[in-house]
Design an enzyme around this catalytic site. Structure first.
Site, PDB file in Angstrom:
ATOM      1  N   ARG A  39       0.816  -1.217   0.000  1.00 32.32           N
ATOM      2  CA  ARG A  39       0.000   0.000   0.000  1.00 32.32           C
ATOM      3  C   ARG A  39       0.850   1.266   0.000  1.00 32.32           C
ATOM      4  O   ARG A  39       0.432   2.298  -0.537  1.00 32.32           O
ATOM      5  CB  ARG A  39      -0.958  -0.010   1.193  1.00 32.32           C
ATOM      6  CG  ARG A  39      -2.116  -0.953   0.949  1.00 32.32           C
ATOM      7  CD  ARG A  39      -3.005  -1.092   2.149  1.00 32.32           C
ATOM      8  NE  ARG A  39      -4.272  -1.704   1.770  1.00 32.32           N
ATOM      9  CZ  ARG A  39      -5.137  -2.199   2.635  1.00 32.32           C
ATOM     10  NH1 ARG A  39      -4.882  -2.143   3.924  1.00 32.32           N
ATOM     11  NH2 ARG A  39      -6.262  -2.737   2.217  1.00 32.32           N
ATOM     12  N   LYS A 207     -13.996 -14.679   6.917  1.00 34.61           N
ATOM     13  CA  LYS A 207     -15.367 -14.427   7.362  1.00 34.61           C
ATOM     14  C   LYS A 207     -16.389 -14.535   6.245  1.00 34.61           C
ATOM     15  O   LYS A 207     -16.400 -13.737   5.319  1.00 34.61           O
ATOM     16  CB  LYS A 207     -15.452 -13.043   7.984  1.00 34.61           C
ATOM     17  CG  LYS A 207     -15.195 -13.045   9.476  1.00 34.61           C
ATOM     18  CD  LYS A 207     -15.400 -11.665  10.052  1.00 34.61           C
ATOM     19  CE  LYS A 207     -16.664 -11.565  10.874  1.00 34.61           C
ATOM     20  NZ  LYS A 207     -16.847 -10.182  11.371  1.00 34.61           N
ATOM     21  N   GLY A 360      -6.386  -7.254   1.086  1.00 41.09           N
ATOM     22  CA  GLY A 360      -5.050  -7.056   1.644  1.00 41.09           C
ATOM     23  C   GLY A 360      -4.303  -8.373   1.814  1.00 41.09           C
ATOM     24  O   GLY A 360      -3.133  -8.491   1.409  1.00 41.09           O
ATOM     25  N   GLY A 384     -12.263  -4.628   1.064  1.00 44.25           N
ATOM     26  CA  GLY A 384     -13.637  -4.230   1.392  1.00 44.25           C
ATOM     27  C   GLY A 384     -14.228  -3.312   0.343  1.00 44.25           C
ATOM     28  O   GLY A 384     -15.377  -3.480  -0.076  1.00 44.25           O
TER      29      GLY A 384
HETATM   30  P1  ADP Z   1      -8.506 -10.522   2.262  1.00 47.31           P
HETATM   31  O1  ADP Z   1      -7.713  -9.611   3.183  1.00 47.31           O
HETATM   32  O2  ADP Z   1      -7.721 -10.934   1.078  1.00 47.31           O
HETATM   33  O3  ADP Z   1      -9.849  -9.935   1.921  1.00 47.31           O
HETATM   34  P2  ADP Z   1      -9.555 -12.037   4.477  1.00 47.31           P
HETATM   35  O4  ADP Z   1      -9.120 -10.932   5.389  1.00 47.31           O
HETATM   36  O5  ADP Z   1     -10.983 -12.259   4.273  1.00 47.31           O
HETATM   37  O6  ADP Z   1      -8.811 -11.865   3.059  1.00 47.31           O
HETATM   38  O7  ADP Z   1      -8.979 -13.419   5.037  1.00 47.31           O
HETATM   39  C1  ADP Z   1      -7.599 -13.654   5.152  1.00 47.31           C
HETATM   40  C2  ADP Z   1      -7.306 -14.609   6.276  1.00 47.31           C
HETATM   41  O8  ADP Z   1      -8.084 -15.789   6.185  1.00 47.31           O
HETATM   42  C3  ADP Z   1      -5.859 -15.046   6.248  1.00 47.31           C
HETATM   43  O9  ADP Z   1      -5.173 -14.476   7.346  1.00 47.31           O
HETATM   44  C4  ADP Z   1      -5.936 -16.574   6.350  1.00 47.31           C
HETATM   45  O10 ADP Z   1      -5.021 -17.129   7.283  1.00 47.31           O
HETATM   46  C5  ADP Z   1      -7.355 -16.799   6.822  1.00 47.31           C
HETATM   47  N1  ADP Z   1      -7.835 -18.140   6.471  1.00 47.31           N
HETATM   48  C6  ADP Z   1      -7.869 -18.712   5.254  1.00 47.31           C
HETATM   49  N2  ADP Z   1      -8.304 -19.988   5.332  1.00 47.31           N
HETATM   50  C7  ADP Z   1      -8.553 -20.218   6.637  1.00 47.31           C
HETATM   51  C8  ADP Z   1      -9.017 -21.361   7.363  1.00 47.31           C
HETATM   52  N3  ADP Z   1      -9.307 -22.508   6.751  1.00 47.31           N
HETATM   53  N4  ADP Z   1      -9.164 -21.229   8.707  1.00 47.31           N
HETATM   54  C9  ADP Z   1      -8.873 -20.083   9.327  1.00 47.31           C
HETATM   55  N5  ADP Z   1      -8.434 -18.977   8.701  1.00 47.31           N
HETATM   56  C10 ADP Z   1      -8.264 -19.038   7.366  1.00 47.31           C
HETATM   57 MG    MG Z   2      -7.930  -9.192   5.316  1.00 43.08          MG
END
Ligand code: ADP
Ligand code: MG
Length: 402
Positions: A39, A207, A360, A384
């Site tokens: 970023r 989530k 991110g 987001g």
């Molecule tokens: P982004 O930032 O790309 O939008 P998110 O913030 O939604 O992604 O999610 C990222 C996190 O999800 C990572 O830190 C990863 O470790 C976690 N994650 C992925 N798969 C699992 C899983 N099976 N159980 C728990 N956490 C997970």
């Molecule tokens: Mg994230």
């Protein structure tokens, strides 16, 4: 979209003028170390163009979520240092947000100087629901750049937030979209209005509740939606499968069940899962079928058979949007799913597909797993914000620039 851009501002002339820039410098930190400078790097072009043109640049940004006031753990100090290096200019850091130090430093700026204000979220008015409180903070920001100042919105990661430094300042000053915001919006427009088919969406991360709305909106536009990561377990549970101790959002199971019922032919779930006893890098990993997750184990990645199937789906896609890692890629033993799917996206891009990575952690995964950044058409700085745009929502920080 009749948004004025940085080029319009530069054409007006900024030499000697105070220009307030909202950047997104919210980088992941491990202690005081920046683990992914993406970023900061993405914020440089706008800041450099303004400083080179002789503006007195005042940058405002947030870091993390400090709770209700000043917290040294969330100081922008490490960011100021990194930004100085990337910009090739000294970036001074104010000791406060809009207090006496910020004011004194703003007054002392000469042409081409760059001043970074302390974490804007140290001031609770930034995120206040009260319009008056936010406006008061916005006015204090405006005071720093003076009467003939301008506002450049370049923090794409926060344009979905109606916050003082994102939204309210734009109502008080002549406003322009920075290079980054303009580029991000252009890509999202391409994803929504002129996407070539087949269109594949890859969703993961932790989530499911954050991403259900985007699934609903894209299910009618995309040809396939591939689901992995922590969110896949709520969908598996909706199928009646037992998911052991995996991440699960009970209250979302019913919604997921309905989505599967309506869009079952579009949504693709993993068929195998890499499980472990604990959420730990050294917890021994084992691959099981998705319908046979042991009661005392948690799923931390999608398995090789799922990667194979998802790769096949992605291989003929012409448009791909990816948000959210397929597993806990931060632990090497659970990174193969994310790496495999990312490689499939890179391969499709090589064959001419238009691919966008949003989020991110997804962007960090690309860099940490050693994938080529130019293997994707675009890596977005805002998870987001891009999700809300794709959901069809209005982004306040973009709307206000119109
Ligand atoms: P982004 O930032 O790309 O939008 P998110 O913030 O939604 O992604 O999610 C990222 C996190 O999800 C990572 O830190 C990863 O470790 C976690 N994650 C992925 N798969 C699992 C899983 N099976 N159980 C728990 N956490 C997970
Ligand atoms: Mg994230």
């Amino acid at each position: 979209m009749a948004v004025q851009t940085l080029d319009d501002l530069l054409a007006e002339g900024v030499s000697g003028r105070g220009v307030l820039v909202r950047s997104d410098l919210n980088v992941p930190l491990d202690g005081g170390r920046i683990t992914d400078p993406g970023r900061i790097i993405a914020s440089v072009p706008t800041l450099k163009a303004l400083a080179d043109a002789g503006a007195k640049v005042i940058v405002t940004a947030h870091l993390g979520r400090p709770k209700g006031g000043v917290d040294p753990a969330f100081s922008l100090a490490p960011v100021a240092t990194a930004l100085s290096e990337r910009l090739g200019r000294h970036v001074q850091l104010a000791g406060d947000v809009v207090g006496t130090d910020a004011l004194a430093r703003a007054e002392g700026l000469t042409d081409g100087d760059v001043l970074l204000l302390e974490n804007i979220r140290f001031d609770p008015r930034e995120t206040s629901k009260d319009d008056g409180e936010r406006l008061a903070l916005a006015k204090a920001l405006v005071e720093l750049v003076g009467e003939d100042g301008a506002f450049v919105s370049d923090g794409f990661g926060v344009v979905h937030r109606k916050q003082a430094s994102v939204y309210d300042v734009a109502t008080l000053l002549p406003h322009y979209a920075g290079t980054l915001v303009a580029a991000e919006v252009k890509v999202l427009q391409q994803l929504t209005s002129s996407s070539e088919r087949p269109y594949a969406v890859v969703l993961g991360g932790s989530k499911v509740s954050d991403k259900l709305a985007v699934i609903e909106n894209l299910a009618t536009k995309a040809d396939s939606i591939v689901i992995g990561g922590g969110m896949c377990f709520t969908f598996l549970a909706a199928h009646g499968v037992s998911v052991g101790t995996s991440l699960l959002q009970e209250e979302m199971i019913e919604t997921c069940r309905q989505l599967l019922e309506t869009y079952g032919d579009v949504i693709h779930l993993p068929v195998d899962i890499v499980v472990a006893e604990k959420f730990a890098a050294d917890s021994p990993a084992e691959t099981v079928w998705a319908d046979s997750i042991p009661a005392d184990k948690m799923g931390l990645d999608i398995g090789p058979e799922s990667v194979k199937r998802f790769t096949k789906l992605l291989s003929n896609a012409r448009t791909i949007f990816w948000n959210g890692p397929m597993g806990v890629f931060e632990f090497p033993a659970f990174a193969a799913g994310t790496k495999g799917v990312a490689e499939a996206i890179v391969a499709a891009t090589g064959k001419g597909a238009f691919s966008v990575v949003g989020g991110g952690d997804s962007a960090a995964a690309v860099r940490q797993l050693g994938l080529p950044e130019d293997g994707f058409s675009h890596i977005s700085t805002g998870g987001g914000a891009s999700l809300e745009y794709l959901e069809g929502k209005t982004l306040p920080g973009i709307e206000v620039l119109n």
